[in-house]
Design an enzyme around this catalytic site. Sequence first.
Site, PDB file in Angstrom:
ATOM      1  N   SER A 124     -19.428  61.196  -5.093  1.00  0.00           N
ATOM      2  CA  SER A 124     -20.441  61.828  -5.184  1.00  0.00           C
ATOM      3  C   SER A 124     -21.279  60.948  -6.381  1.00  0.00           C
ATOM      4  O   SER A 124     -20.705  60.766  -7.329  1.00  0.00           O
ATOM      5  CB  SER A 124     -20.573  63.445  -5.309  1.00  0.00           C
ATOM      6  OG  SER A 124     -21.934  63.726  -5.561  1.00  0.00           O
ATOM      7  N   TYR A 139     -17.503  70.434 -10.052  1.00  0.00           N
ATOM      8  CA  TYR A 139     -17.608  69.156  -9.085  1.00  0.00           C
ATOM      9  C   TYR A 139     -17.932  68.062  -9.622  1.00  0.00           C
ATOM     10  O   TYR A 139     -17.195  66.952  -9.324  1.00  0.00           O
ATOM     11  CB  TYR A 139     -18.683  69.572  -8.132  1.00  0.00           C
ATOM     12  CG  TYR A 139     -18.882  68.723  -6.893  1.00  0.00           C
ATOM     13  CD1 TYR A 139     -18.008  68.883  -5.972  1.00  0.00           C
ATOM     14  CD2 TYR A 139     -20.078  67.965  -6.967  1.00  0.00           C
ATOM     15  CE1 TYR A 139     -18.266  68.136  -4.982  1.00  0.00           C
ATOM     16  CE2 TYR A 139     -20.289  67.161  -5.690  1.00  0.00           C
ATOM     17  CZ  TYR A 139     -19.183  67.160  -4.996  1.00  0.00           C
ATOM     18  OH  TYR A 139     -19.529  66.395  -3.720  1.00  0.00           O
TER      19      TYR A 139
END
Length: 217
Positions: A124, A139
């Site tokens: 990501s 995250y």
Amino acid sequence: MTILITGAGRGIGRALLEAYRNAGAEVIGTCRGTPPAPGRWIRLDVRAEADHAAMAAELAGQPIDLLVCNAGIFPQAGRSLDQPHDAAAWQDAFATNVTGVFQTVQALLPNLRRGPGRIAIIGSAMGSHSRAPGGSYLYRATKAAVLNLGRNLAHDLRPEGIAVGVYHPGWVRTDMGGAGAEIDPERSAQGLAARFADLDLATSGCFRSHDGPDIPF
């Protein structure tokens, strides 16, 4: 061409699986529960060492041309710095998003070496050290770690001819991305598949978006 996709039961993984199957590739999907569609499936909870061992035994001698490490979670999304971020959540996040990737690669190295195959890790842009706007601590930390993992795997596997890339799928309308995300899973999968097709030793170690551009580390 044989492709294995982890976390293929839904979302981006499911869209990738369907895109590759529609293109005529042999695709093996993994999921934690009941397979959502016909085809070849392996039960895999990426946090479970026993599942990795069972997968390795089931696939013994099967060449894998492309491994897509897609399984992942977005724990405690939206929590502010002042809210609890308990140790158990940190452990589960790293067990899934980082350790799970590493153990999947380890379990399937004999299969990848028969090709040699290639490894695509779904990361990501939120793991970029250059883009750190705050928030989503669990995250972001796991995606930064898996980016580091992918870069080191690319270095160590280069002599064996195995290329490794890390890819940003975009902000996708899935259970993880939410209904307000920018693109649907099919568009993300189409872009990712195009990027995976370009993965070779010349591009190994890349950190690239689904729509083409490299992402700063």
